[in-house]
Design a protein around this motif. Structure first.
Motif, short mmCIF file in Angstrom:
data_model
loop_
_atom_site.label_atom_id
_atom_site.label_comp_id
_atom_site.label_asym_id
_atom_site.label_seq_id
_atom_site.Cartn_x
_atom_site.Cartn_y
_atom_site.Cartn_z
N GLY A 204 7.65 -16.14 12.40
CA GLY A 204 7.67 -14.76 12.89
C GLY A 204 7.66 -13.74 11.75
N ALA A 205 8.41 -14.02 10.69
CA ALA A 205 8.43 -13.12 9.54
C ALA A 205 7.07 -13.07 8.85
CB ALA A 205 9.52 -13.55 8.56
N VAL A 206 6.43 -14.22 8.70
CA VAL A 206 5.11 -14.26 8.07
C VAL A 206 4.10 -13.51 8.94
CG1 VAL A 206 3.21 -15.81 7.45
CG2 VAL A 206 5.54 -16.36 6.76
N VAL A 207 4.13 -13.73 10.23
CA VAL A 207 3.20 -13.03 11.13
C VAL A 207 3.43 -11.52 11.05
CG1 VAL A 207 2.64 -12.64 13.57
CG2 VAL A 207 2.82 -14.96 12.67
N ALA A 208 4.68 -11.10 11.02
CA ALA A 208 4.99 -9.67 10.93
C ALA A 208 4.46 -9.09 9.62
CB ALA A 208 6.50 -9.45 11.05
N LEU A 209 4.63 -9.81 8.52
CA LEU A 209 4.13 -9.32 7.23
C LEU A 209 2.60 -9.24 7.23
CD1 LEU A 209 6.47 -11.15 4.71
CD2 LEU A 209 6.36 -8.71 5.20
N VAL A 210 1.94 -10.24 7.79
CA VAL A 210 0.47 -10.22 7.83
C VAL A 210 -0.02 -9.07 8.70
CG1 VAL A 210 -1.54 -11.50 8.69
CG2 VAL A 210 0.19 -12.67 7.31
N LEU A 211 0.59 -8.88 9.85
CA LEU A 211 0.18 -7.78 10.71
C LEU A 211 0.46 -6.43 10.06
CD1 LEU A 211 1.30 -9.04 14.24
CD2 LEU A 211 -1.02 -8.87 13.33
N ALA A 212 1.58 -6.30 9.38
CA ALA A 212 1.89 -5.04 8.71
C ALA A 212 0.89 -4.77 7.59
CB ALA A 212 3.32 -5.08 8.16
N ALA A 213 0.53 -5.80 6.84
CA ALA A 213 -0.44 -5.62 5.76
C ALA A 213 -1.83 -5.32 6.31
CB ALA A 213 -0.48 -6.87 4.89
N ARG A 214 -2.15 -5.89 7.45
CA ARG A 214 -3.49 -5.70 8.04
C ARG A 214 -3.64 -4.31 8.63
NH1 ARG A 214 -8.49 -6.47 8.73
NH2 ARG A 214 -9.31 -7.17 10.72
N TRP A 215 -2.61 -3.82 9.30
CA TRP A 215 -2.72 -2.55 10.01
C TRP A 215 -2.14 -1.36 9.28
CZ3 TRP A 215 -1.01 -5.15 15.16
CH2 TRP A 215 -2.11 -5.81 15.71
N TRP A 216 -1.50 -1.57 8.13
CA TRP A 216 -0.93 -0.45 7.39
C TRP A 216 -2.07 0.37 6.81
CZ3 TRP A 216 4.21 0.44 7.44
CH2 TRP A 216 4.68 1.46 6.61
N PRO A 217 -2.02 1.69 6.96
CA PRO A 217 -3.13 2.49 6.43
C PRO A 217 -3.18 2.41 4.90
CG PRO A 217 -1.37 3.91 7.24
CD PRO A 217 -0.99 2.50 7.60
N ALA A 218 -4.39 2.19 4.40
CA ALA A 218 -4.56 2.09 2.95
C ALA A 218 -4.45 3.48 2.34
CB ALA A 218 -5.92 1.48 2.62
N ALA A 219 -3.95 3.55 1.14
CA ALA A 219 -3.82 4.83 0.45
C ALA A 219 -5.20 5.33 0.07
CB ALA A 219 -2.94 4.67 -0.78
N GLU A 220 -5.42 6.60 0.32
CA GLU A 220 -6.70 7.21 -0.04
C GLU A 220 -6.77 7.33 -1.56
OE1 GLU A 220 -9.13 8.39 2.05
OE2 GLU A 220 -8.08 7.57 3.78
N PRO A 221 -7.91 6.99 -2.16
CA PRO A 221 -8.03 7.17 -3.61
C PRO A 221 -8.05 8.67 -3.94
CG PRO A 221 -10.10 6.39 -2.68
CD PRO A 221 -9.08 6.39 -1.58
N LEU A 222 -7.44 9.00 -5.05
CA LEU A 222 -7.37 10.40 -5.47
C LEU A 222 -8.74 10.85 -5.99
CD1 LEU A 222 -3.94 10.42 -7.31
CD2 LEU A 222 -4.45 11.26 -5.03
N ASP A 223 -9.16 12.05 -5.60
CA ASP A 223 -10.42 12.60 -6.09
C ASP A 223 -10.29 13.12 -7.52
OD1 ASP A 223 -11.67 11.99 -3.74
OD2 ASP A 223 -11.29 13.95 -2.84
N THR A 224 -9.11 13.56 -7.87
CA THR A 224 -8.89 14.10 -9.20
C THR A 224 -7.80 13.31 -9.90
OG1 THR A 224 -7.22 15.64 -8.42
CG2 THR A 224 -9.51 16.43 -8.45
N THR A 225 -7.83 13.34 -11.18
CA THR A 225 -6.77 12.68 -11.95
C THR A 225 -5.59 13.64 -12.02
OG1 THR A 225 -7.66 13.53 -14.01
CG2 THR A 225 -8.37 11.31 -13.32
N PRO A 226 -4.41 13.09 -12.12
CA PRO A 226 -3.24 13.97 -12.22
C PRO A 226 -3.31 14.82 -13.48
CG PRO A 226 -2.58 11.70 -11.82
CD PRO A 226 -4.02 11.70 -12.05
#
Length: 80
Positions: free
Chosen positions: A55-77
């Motif tokens: 159950g823990a492995v399934v939860a981690l896989v589902l969280a990794a699959r459906w978690w929104p990916a971070a948008e790449p930054l258009d500008t450098t800090p």
């Protein structure tokens, strides 16, 4: 005579009377039953821990699959 005294007298009469015999094979039967109960408990715990891990492995896989990916930054800090 109070009810407590009456019960105490009944218990004394029971204990003063002849005691029933103990079966000869009582200890081996009790030991076998204890082993059976212990084996069943160990198997049940192993199955439950396995289900928890799955159950823990399934939860981690589902969280990794459906978690929104971070948008790449258009500008450098600033400061780079």
């Amino acid at each position: 005579m109070s009810p407590y005294d009456r019960k105490e007298d009944e218990v004394r009469r029971l204990l003063d009377g002849p005691h029933p015999g103990v079966p000869v094979d009582l200890a081996p039967r009790a030991a076998e039953r204890g082993r059976h109960v212990l084996t069943r408990r160990r198997v049940l715990h192993a199955v439950l821990w396995g289900l928890l891990v799955v159950g823990a492995v399934v939860a981690l896989v589902l969280a990794a699959r459906w978690w929104p990916a971070a948008e790449p930054l258009d500008t450098t800090p600033s400061g780079w």
